[in-house]
Write a protein that holds these residues in place. Structure first.
Motif, PDB file in Angstrom:
ATOM      1  N   ASP A  54      -0.151 -10.407  -4.696  1.00  0.00           N
ATOM      2  CA  ASP A  54      -0.773 -11.660  -3.768  1.00  0.00           C
ATOM      3  C   ASP A  54      -0.558 -12.915  -3.429  1.00  0.00           C
ATOM      4  O   ASP A  54      -0.676 -12.957  -2.548  1.00  0.00           O
ATOM      5  CB  ASP A  54      -1.565 -12.408  -5.175  1.00  0.00           C
ATOM      6  N   GLN A  55       0.632 -12.857  -3.898  1.00  0.00           N
ATOM      7  CA  GLN A  55       1.797 -13.992  -2.782  1.00  0.00           C
ATOM      8  C   GLN A  55       2.017 -12.959  -1.589  1.00  0.00           C
ATOM      9  O   GLN A  55       1.742 -13.921  -1.053  1.00  0.00           O
ATOM     10  CB  GLN A  55       3.231 -14.059  -4.605  1.00  0.00           C
ATOM     11  N   VAL A  56       2.406 -11.619  -1.851  1.00  0.00           N
ATOM     12  CA  VAL A  56       2.918 -10.648  -0.561  1.00  0.00           C
ATOM     13  C   VAL A  56       1.462 -11.497   0.721  1.00  0.00           C
ATOM     14  O   VAL A  56       1.372 -11.608   1.814  1.00  0.00           O
ATOM     15  CB  VAL A  56       3.225  -9.431  -0.500  1.00  0.00           C
ATOM     16  N   ALA A  57       0.591 -10.655  -0.430  1.00  0.00           N
ATOM     17  CA  ALA A  57      -0.889 -10.730   0.649  1.00  0.00           C
ATOM     18  C   ALA A  57      -1.575 -12.341   1.874  1.00  0.00           C
ATOM     19  O   ALA A  57      -1.379 -12.469   2.901  1.00  0.00           O
ATOM     20  CB  ALA A  57      -1.788 -10.433   0.148  1.00  0.00           C
ATOM     21  N   ASN A  58      -0.808 -13.876  -0.039  1.00  0.00           N
ATOM     22  CA  ASN A  58      -0.884 -14.744   0.975  1.00  0.00           C
ATOM     23  C   ASN A  58       0.258 -14.904   2.036  1.00  0.00           C
ATOM     24  O   ASN A  58      -0.591 -15.786   3.238  1.00  0.00           O
ATOM     25  CB  ASN A  58      -0.888 -15.806  -0.104  1.00  0.00           C
ATOM     26  N   ILE A  59       1.096 -14.480   1.917  1.00  0.00           N
ATOM     27  CA  ILE A  59       2.060 -15.019   3.410  1.00  0.00           C
ATOM     28  C   ILE A  59       1.608 -14.163   3.877  1.00  0.00           C
ATOM     29  O   ILE A  59       1.873 -14.630   5.657  1.00  0.00           O
ATOM     30  CB  ILE A  59       4.252 -13.976   3.118  1.00  0.00           C
ATOM     31  N   LEU A  60       0.994 -12.579   4.867  1.00  0.00           N
ATOM     32  CA  LEU A  60       0.833 -11.788   4.956  1.00  0.00           C
ATOM     33  C   LEU A  60      -0.424 -12.602   6.313  1.00  0.00           C
ATOM     34  O   LEU A  60      -0.647 -12.855   7.235  1.00  0.00           O
ATOM     35  CB  LEU A  60       0.318 -10.766   4.861  1.00  0.00           C
ATOM     36  N   LYS A  61      -0.876 -13.146   5.435  1.00  0.00           N
ATOM     37  CA  LYS A  61      -2.228 -13.681   5.990  1.00  0.00           C
ATOM     38  C   LYS A  61      -1.502 -14.802   6.749  1.00  0.00           C
ATOM     39  O   LYS A  61      -2.132 -15.471   7.839  1.00  0.00           O
ATOM     40  CB  LYS A  61      -3.656 -14.642   4.745  1.00  0.00           C
ATOM     41  N   ALA A  68      -0.250 -14.252  10.556  1.00  0.00           N
ATOM     42  CA  ALA A  68      -1.495 -13.108  11.243  1.00  0.00           C
ATOM     43  C   ALA A  68      -2.716 -14.091  11.624  1.00  0.00           C
ATOM     44  O   ALA A  68      -2.943 -14.211  12.348  1.00  0.00           O
ATOM     45  CB  ALA A  68      -2.923 -12.756   9.782  1.00  0.00           C
ATOM     46  N   HIS A  69      -1.057 -14.444  12.764  1.00  0.00           N
ATOM     47  CA  HIS A  69      -1.385 -15.351  14.074  1.00  0.00           C
ATOM     48  C   HIS A  69      -0.414 -15.089  14.751  1.00  0.00           C
ATOM     49  O   HIS A  69       0.933 -15.335  14.194  1.00  0.00           O
ATOM     50  CB  HIS A  69      -1.584 -16.626  13.720  1.00  0.00           C
ATOM     51  N   SER A  70      -0.431 -14.661  16.289  1.00  0.00           N
ATOM     52  CA  SER A  70       1.018 -13.995  16.953  1.00  0.00           C
ATOM     53  C   SER A  70       1.878 -15.591  17.476  1.00  0.00           C
ATOM     54  O   SER A  70       2.931 -15.690  17.560  1.00  0.00           O
ATOM     55  CB  SER A  70      -0.089 -13.913  18.051  1.00  0.00           C
ATOM     56  N   THR A  71       1.053 -16.750  17.339  1.00  0.00           N
ATOM     57  CA  THR A  71       1.809 -18.316  17.940  1.00  0.00           C
ATOM     58  C   THR A  71       2.910 -18.285  16.758  1.00  0.00           C
ATOM     59  O   THR A  71       4.110 -18.775  16.278  1.00  0.00           O
ATOM     60  CB  THR A  71       0.978 -20.068  17.662  1.00  0.00           C
ATOM     61  N   ARG A  72       2.262 -18.191  14.764  1.00  0.00           N
ATOM     62  CA  ARG A  72       2.641 -18.546  14.223  1.00  0.00           C
ATOM     63  C   ARG A  72       4.255 -17.160  13.414  1.00  0.00           C
ATOM     64  O   ARG A  72       5.277 -17.242  13.928  1.00  0.00           O
ATOM     65  CB  ARG A  72       2.721 -18.041  12.566  1.00  0.00           C
ATOM     66  N   MET A  73       3.698 -15.518  14.526  1.00  0.00           N
ATOM     67  CA  MET A  73       4.736 -14.735  14.168  1.00  0.00           C
ATOM     68  C   MET A  73       5.831 -15.141  15.146  1.00  0.00           C
ATOM     69  O   MET A  73       7.018 -14.713  15.269  1.00  0.00           O
ATOM     70  CB  MET A  73       3.870 -13.618  15.061  1.00  0.00           C
ATOM     71  N   ARG A  91       2.465 -23.620   2.879  1.00  0.00           N
ATOM     72  CA  ARG A  91       2.381 -22.294   2.697  1.00  0.00           C
ATOM     73  C   ARG A  91       3.400 -21.449   2.191  1.00  0.00           C
ATOM     74  O   ARG A  91       3.264 -20.144   1.490  1.00  0.00           O
ATOM     75  CB  ARG A  91       1.651 -20.983   3.416  1.00  0.00           C
ATOM     76  N   GLY A  92       4.893 -21.989   2.125  1.00  0.00           N
ATOM     77  CA  GLY A  92       6.213 -21.591   1.538  1.00  0.00           C
ATOM     78  C   GLY A  92       6.513 -20.789   2.330  1.00  0.00           C
ATOM     79  O   GLY A  92       7.721 -19.768   1.758  1.00  0.00           O
ATOM     80  N   VAL A  93       6.202 -20.892   3.636  1.00  0.00           N
ATOM     81  CA  VAL A  93       7.047 -19.838   4.429  1.00  0.00           C
ATOM     82  C   VAL A  93       7.878 -20.468   5.642  1.00  0.00           C
ATOM     83  O   VAL A  93       9.535 -19.604   5.483  1.00  0.00           O
ATOM     84  CB  VAL A  93       5.816 -18.784   5.867  1.00  0.00           C
ATOM     85  N   LEU A  94       8.004 -21.977   5.707  1.00  0.00           N
ATOM     86  CA  LEU A  94       9.128 -22.517   5.490  1.00  0.00           C
ATOM     87  C   LEU A  94       9.300 -23.536   5.146  1.00  0.00           C
ATOM     88  O   LEU A  94       9.212 -24.133   4.449  1.00  0.00           O
ATOM     89  CB  LEU A  94       8.630 -23.197   7.167  1.00  0.00           C
ATOM     90  N   TYR A  95      10.473 -24.578   5.366  1.00  0.00           N
ATOM     91  CA  TYR A  95      11.442 -25.310   4.744  1.00  0.00           C
ATOM     92  C   TYR A  95      11.575 -26.313   6.207  1.00  0.00           C
ATOM     93  O   TYR A  95      11.996 -25.514   7.178  1.00  0.00           O
ATOM     94  CB  TYR A  95      12.100 -25.086   3.725  1.00  0.00           C
ATOM     95  N   SER A  96      11.971 -27.992   5.517  1.00  0.00           N
ATOM     96  CA  SER A  96      11.914 -28.584   6.218  1.00  0.00           C
ATOM     97  C   SER A  96      12.817 -29.157   6.210  1.00  0.00           C
ATOM     98  O   SER A  96      13.715 -29.526   4.784  1.00  0.00           O
ATOM     99  CB  SER A  96      11.194 -29.096   6.931  1.00  0.00           C
ATOM    100  N   GLU A  97      14.504 -29.745   6.996  1.00  0.00           N
ATOM    101  CA  GLU A  97      15.375 -30.533   6.545  1.00  0.00           C
ATOM    102  C   GLU A  97      15.964 -32.315   7.416  1.00  0.00           C
ATOM    103  O   GLU A  97      15.519 -31.698   8.787  1.00  0.00           O
ATOM    104  CB  GLU A  97      16.130 -29.800   5.831  1.00  0.00           C
TER     105      GLU A  97
END
Length: 96
Positions: free
Chosen positions: A9-16, A19-24, A62-68
């Protein structure tokens, strides 16, 4: 729910999220260039700053990026560099 199902489920959420060309494109850019500000990403990818900010916030939430914070700038980067590798692998497979 089993731990295996939770992981899937976690992997599916990351893939969701990806699943957008700008985010990729943003993930690929960060995978290559490393931590970058909204303005640098916006300039290099030739996108509207508001659009870049929207996608960065979504991926951070959604846990894909972090900021500093570095001085006055907020830099974003991918949490797991293998995400950029995965996108590159899919791009390569698409071109076969």
């Amino acid at each position: 729910m089993s731990s295996h199902q939770k992981t899937l489920d976690q992997v599916a959420n990351i893939l969701k999220v990806l699943a957008h060309s700008t985010r990729m494109g943003i993930v690929l850019f960060l995978g290559k260039e490393g931590p970058s500000s909204v303005s640098v990403i916006q300039e290099k990818l030739q996108l509207e700053q508001s659009l870049v900010s929207h996608h960065l916030i979504m991926m951070k939430d959604r846990g894909v990026l972090y900021s500093e914070r570095r001085g006055k700038e907020i830099l974003y980067n991918i949490i797991d560099p293998s995400l950029a590798d995965t996108i590159n692998m899919l791009l390569h497979a698409q071109s076969l």
